[in-house]
Scaffold this motif. Structure first.
Motif, PDB file in Angstrom:
ATOM      1  N   MET A   1       0.827  -1.194   0.000  1.00  0.00           N
ATOM      2  CA  MET A   1       0.000   0.000   0.000  1.00  0.00           C
ATOM      3  C   MET A   1       0.871   1.258   0.000  1.00  0.00           C
ATOM      4  O   MET A   1       0.616   2.211  -0.730  1.00  0.00           O
ATOM      5  N   ALA A   2       1.912   1.204   0.843  1.00  0.00           N
ATOM      6  CA  ALA A   2       2.797   2.369   0.933  1.00  0.00           C
ATOM      7  C   ALA A   2       3.493   2.608  -0.408  1.00  0.00           C
ATOM      8  O   ALA A   2       3.645   3.757  -0.840  1.00  0.00           O
ATOM      9  N   ILE A   3       3.883   1.530  -1.069  1.00  0.00           N
ATOM     10  CA  ILE A   3       4.546   1.685  -2.372  1.00  0.00           C
ATOM     11  C   ILE A   3       3.576   2.310  -3.376  1.00  0.00           C
ATOM     12  O   ILE A   3       3.923   3.231  -4.108  1.00  0.00           O
ATOM     13  N   ALA A   5       1.089   4.218  -2.814  1.00  0.00           N
ATOM     14  CA  ALA A   5       0.783   5.605  -2.484  1.00  0.00           C
ATOM     15  C   ALA A   5       1.946   6.535  -2.804  1.00  0.00           C
ATOM     16  O   ALA A   5       1.739   7.681  -3.215  1.00  0.00           O
ATOM     17  N   PRO A  30      -5.458 -12.748  -0.230  1.00  0.00           N
ATOM     18  CA  PRO A  30      -6.369 -11.842   0.491  1.00  0.00           C
ATOM     19  C   PRO A  30      -5.979 -10.373   0.310  1.00  0.00           C
ATOM     20  O   PRO A  30      -6.835  -9.511   0.115  1.00  0.00           O
ATOM     21  N   ALA A  31      -4.679 -10.111   0.340  1.00  0.00           N
ATOM     22  CA  ALA A  31      -4.231  -8.724   0.165  1.00  0.00           C
ATOM     23  C   ALA A  31      -4.431  -8.273  -1.283  1.00  0.00           C
ATOM     24  O   ALA A  31      -4.773  -7.116  -1.543  1.00  0.00           O
ATOM     25  N   ALA A  34      -7.985  -7.182  -1.665  1.00  0.00           N
ATOM     26  CA  ALA A  34      -8.232  -5.863  -1.062  1.00  0.00           C
ATOM     27  C   ALA A  34      -7.660  -4.750  -1.937  1.00  0.00           C
ATOM     28  O   ALA A  34      -8.315  -3.729  -2.169  1.00  0.00           O
ATOM     29  N   LEU A  35      -6.460  -4.959  -2.438  1.00  0.00           N
ATOM     30  CA  LEU A  35      -5.825  -3.905  -3.236  1.00  0.00           C
ATOM     31  C   LEU A  35      -6.494  -3.747  -4.595  1.00  0.00           C
ATOM     32  O   LEU A  35      -6.568  -2.636  -5.131  1.00  0.00           O
ATOM     33  N   ALA A  37      -9.516  -3.932  -5.046  1.00  0.00           N
ATOM     34  CA  ALA A  37     -10.775  -3.210  -4.802  1.00  0.00           C
ATOM     35  C   ALA A  37     -10.557  -1.712  -4.560  1.00  0.00           C
ATOM     36  O   ALA A  37     -11.522  -0.963  -4.407  1.00  0.00           O
ATOM     37  N   LEU A  38      -9.292  -1.296  -4.538  1.00  0.00           N
ATOM     38  CA  LEU A  38      -9.023   0.131  -4.311  1.00  0.00           C
ATOM     39  C   LEU A  38      -9.658   0.975  -5.406  1.00  0.00           C
ATOM     40  O   LEU A  38      -9.552   0.651  -6.596  1.00  0.00           O
ATOM     41  N   ALA A  42      -9.575   7.493  -5.735  1.00  0.00           N
ATOM     42  CA  ALA A  42      -9.228   7.770  -4.337  1.00  0.00           C
ATOM     43  C   ALA A  42      -7.740   7.545  -4.093  1.00  0.00           C
ATOM     44  O   ALA A  42      -7.090   8.324  -3.384  1.00  0.00           O
TER      45      ALA A  42
ATOM     46  N   LEU B  93      -0.972   3.534   9.298  1.00  0.00           N
ATOM     47  CA  LEU B  93       0.443   3.299   9.046  1.00  0.00           C
ATOM     48  C   LEU B  93       1.007   4.536   8.363  1.00  0.00           C
ATOM     49  O   LEU B  93       0.296   5.253   7.656  1.00  0.00           O
ATOM     50  N   ILE B 101       9.891   2.765   2.671  1.00  0.00           N
ATOM     51  CA  ILE B 101       9.158   3.978   2.317  1.00  0.00           C
ATOM     52  C   ILE B 101       8.517   4.587   3.553  1.00  0.00           C
ATOM     53  O   ILE B 101       7.881   3.898   4.344  1.00  0.00           O
ATOM     54  N   LEU B 103       5.783   7.408   4.353  1.00  0.00           N
ATOM     55  CA  LEU B 103       4.766   8.191   3.657  1.00  0.00           C
ATOM     56  C   LEU B 103       4.720   9.635   4.152  1.00  0.00           C
ATOM     57  O   LEU B 103       4.308  10.528   3.428  1.00  0.00           O
ATOM     58  N   TRP B 110      -5.479  -1.952   7.105  1.00  0.00           N
ATOM     59  CA  TRP B 110      -6.306  -3.027   6.590  1.00  0.00           C
ATOM     60  C   TRP B 110      -6.854  -3.783   7.795  1.00  0.00           C
ATOM     61  O   TRP B 110      -6.078  -4.284   8.616  1.00  0.00           O
ATOM     62  N   PRO B 142      -9.070   8.257   3.381  1.00  0.00           N
ATOM     63  CA  PRO B 142      -9.172   8.659   1.973  1.00  0.00           C
ATOM     64  C   PRO B 142      -9.639   7.523   1.065  1.00  0.00           C
ATOM     65  O   PRO B 142     -10.057   7.764  -0.064  1.00  0.00           O
ATOM     66  N   PHE B 143      -9.503   6.286   1.521  1.00  0.00           N
ATOM     67  CA  PHE B 143      -9.995   5.129   0.760  1.00  0.00           C
ATOM     68  C   PHE B 143     -10.167   3.986   1.744  1.00  0.00           C
ATOM     69  O   PHE B 143      -9.704   4.057   2.886  1.00  0.00           O
ATOM     70  N   GLU B 144     -10.833   2.940   1.295  1.00  0.00           N
ATOM     71  CA  GLU B 144     -11.046   1.795   2.175  1.00  0.00           C
ATOM     72  C   GLU B 144     -10.419   0.548   1.571  1.00  0.00           C
ATOM     73  O   GLU B 144     -10.464   0.348   0.356  1.00  0.00           O
ATOM     74  N   LEU B 145      -9.850  -0.266   2.452  1.00  0.00           N
ATOM     75  CA  LEU B 145      -9.308  -1.569   2.050  1.00  0.00           C
ATOM     76  C   LEU B 145     -10.168  -2.641   2.706  1.00  0.00           C
ATOM     77  O   LEU B 145     -10.102  -2.814   3.921  1.00  0.00           O
ATOM     78  N   PRO B 146     -10.995  -3.321   1.949  1.00  0.00           N
ATOM     79  CA  PRO B 146     -11.872  -4.310   2.569  1.00  0.00           C
ATOM     80  C   PRO B 146     -11.085  -5.435   3.215  1.00  0.00           C
ATOM     81  O   PRO B 146     -10.244  -6.068   2.577  1.00  0.00           O
TER      82      PRO B 146
END
Lengths: 169, 267
Positions: A1-3, A5, A30-31, A34-35, A37-38, A42, B93, B101, B103, B110, B142-146
């Motif tokens: 996620m950090a990468i 962003a 699983p991850a 989720a990703l 679905a981003l 946004a 995070l 990284i 941020l 999550w 700002p966004f959601e991670l299911p």
């Protein structure tokens, strides 16, 4: 996620081919789900807000150079999008830490030369004042006086060279 | 009684310590971002002699492994010098687990069992090291991670298994609800309000139809109205008004904090 962003190239590749990008990095299912679905809008908006925040912090950290060289913000912002900040272990403010990290790149972009040198002087002197670490600069111009001028609201025009070595703090 | 508290900004440092500080400029307490004082911890001691302090960090990155040992050491040093009332950070995070990284800003976590365990471990490390109450803030998302847990399940397990509290950011709840076209009262009901001893209020701005938690505007009426919704449900001790840009005078920000306190006590 950090990468996603913080790294513009990675984000662009992910948005083009999410599954391929995730698989290439060994992200477990699983991850990946989720990703995938981003919301791309946004995610992009969030990434832009990160760039805005860091740019604002950097400009606040070097107010004189930022005032005399307005492209500083956009230049840093473009560079940051391709060079995400690593974790750090220091007591510098975020803006100063980034100014120090981006210094070699930004100093090459700033014109004229005395102004590029002023940027370096401002960064090094402020960093050393903050963290107490010794730094030095072999300068071609009397930057301490030029900065005083700028603080008073005067803009130096083609200042005379006066080489000297500064040590900070 | 709740304390009318403002988020400290370095530009007000001398004023806050000045003998000439008028009663209208004097907050009941201060919220401190520790990074401002890592390089000059003695400066925080002067403030601690005059004000109760709440430490509010943005750097622990609890959802990706918690504070690194160096940061934890610096935090411990500050805490031992000034004995704040509590330590707070965010349920978020701010860096990649690898450290590759940073941020520099808050990223939603999550909601999974693994993340929950990571946050629990980090909170316990903070509690053990700092010997202070620890609370985490609900961030603007700002966004959601299911994930496999709902936000409500995540928070509930977190406070139950660590004893940590919620730093309730009322404005974040409000702005998130606007961005999702939801009723903010529903989201409030999903948070562990019974642990919320500290409350944040701030002002955001709209970018088109999207609301940003910019901390750049005065607290708006809708935030005060939402604050009323937690009366009798949250044991609030500090009402903290935050402003990070378009800074007003200290007097103006203290007036906002006092207004929050007045409304809280009148409700």
């Amino acid at each position: 996620m950090a990468i996603l962003a913080a790294d513009e190239r990675a984000r662009q590749q992910f948005l083009l081919e999410p599954e391929a990008w995730l698989l290439a990095r060994g992200v477990p299912e699983p991850a990946r789900r989720a990703l995938r679905a981003l919301d791309p809008v946004a995610l992009t908006r969030y990434a832009e807000s990160l760039l805005d925040k860091r740019t604002s912090e950097l400009l606040s950290a070097v107010p004189h150079a930022a005032r005399l060289f307005p492209p500083l913000g956009p230049l840093y912002r473009r560079w940051l999008a391709r060079h995400p900040s690593p974790s750090r272990d220091d007591v510098l403010s975020p803006g100063l830490a980034e100014a120090l990290r981006a210094l070699p790149f930004l100093a090459r972009q700033i014109e004229p030369e005395w102004l590029a040198e002023m940027f370096v002087y401002e960064v090094l002197s402020r960093c050393s004042r903050r963290d107490g670490q010794p730094r030095w600069l072999r300068a071609r111009w009397p930057q301490h006086r030029l900065l005083q001028q700028v603080s008073r609201g005067d803009i130096p025009l083609d200042p005379d060279e006066e080489p000297r070595r500064y040590t900070f703090p | 009684m709740s304390l009318a508290t403002v988020g400290y900004q370095p530009v007000w440092h001398e004023r806050l310590l000045s003998m000439a500080l008028s009663p209208e400029e004097r907050p009941d307490a201060l919220q401190i971002v520790p990074d401002h004082f890592f390089a000059r911890p003695a400066a925080l001691e002067a403030l601690a002699e005059r004000y109760p302090l709440l430490l509010h960090d943005v750097g622990c990155s609890l959802a990706s492994g918690g504070p690194d040992p160096q940061r934890l050491g610096r935090l411990k040093d500050l805490v031992e010098r000034v004995r704040p009332v509590a330590f707070t950070d965010h349920l978020a995070l701010t860096r990649a687990p690898s450290g590759q990284i940073d941020l520099g800003h808050l990223c939603p976590c999550w909601y999974t069992e693994d993340t929950l365990q990571t946050v629990i471990d980090g909170v316990k490390r903070l509690q053990d090291t700092l010997s202070l109450p620890v609370a985490l803030e609900n961030i603007a998302t700002p966004f959601e991670l299911p994930g496999s847990l709902s936000e409500a399940e995540f928070w509930s397990a977190l406070v139950e298994r660590t004893g940590c509290g919620l730093l309730l950011d009322v404005t974040n709840v409000l702005l998130d609800a606007r961005n999702r076209a939801e009723d903010p009262r529903r989201r409030l009901g999903e948070l562990p309000l019974h642990t919320a001893r500290w409350v944040h209020l701030a002002g955001g701005r709209a970018d088109g139809a999207y609301w940003i938690d910019s901390h750049s505007e005065p607290v708006e009426e809708a935030s005060y109205l939402l604050l009323r919704e937690i009366v009798g449900r949250a044991p609030v001790e500090m009402l903290i008004v935050e402003r990070d840009s378009h800074l007003p005078s200290l007097r103006e920000l203290v007036a906002e904090a006092r207004e929050a306190k007045r409304r809280w006590e009148a409700a």
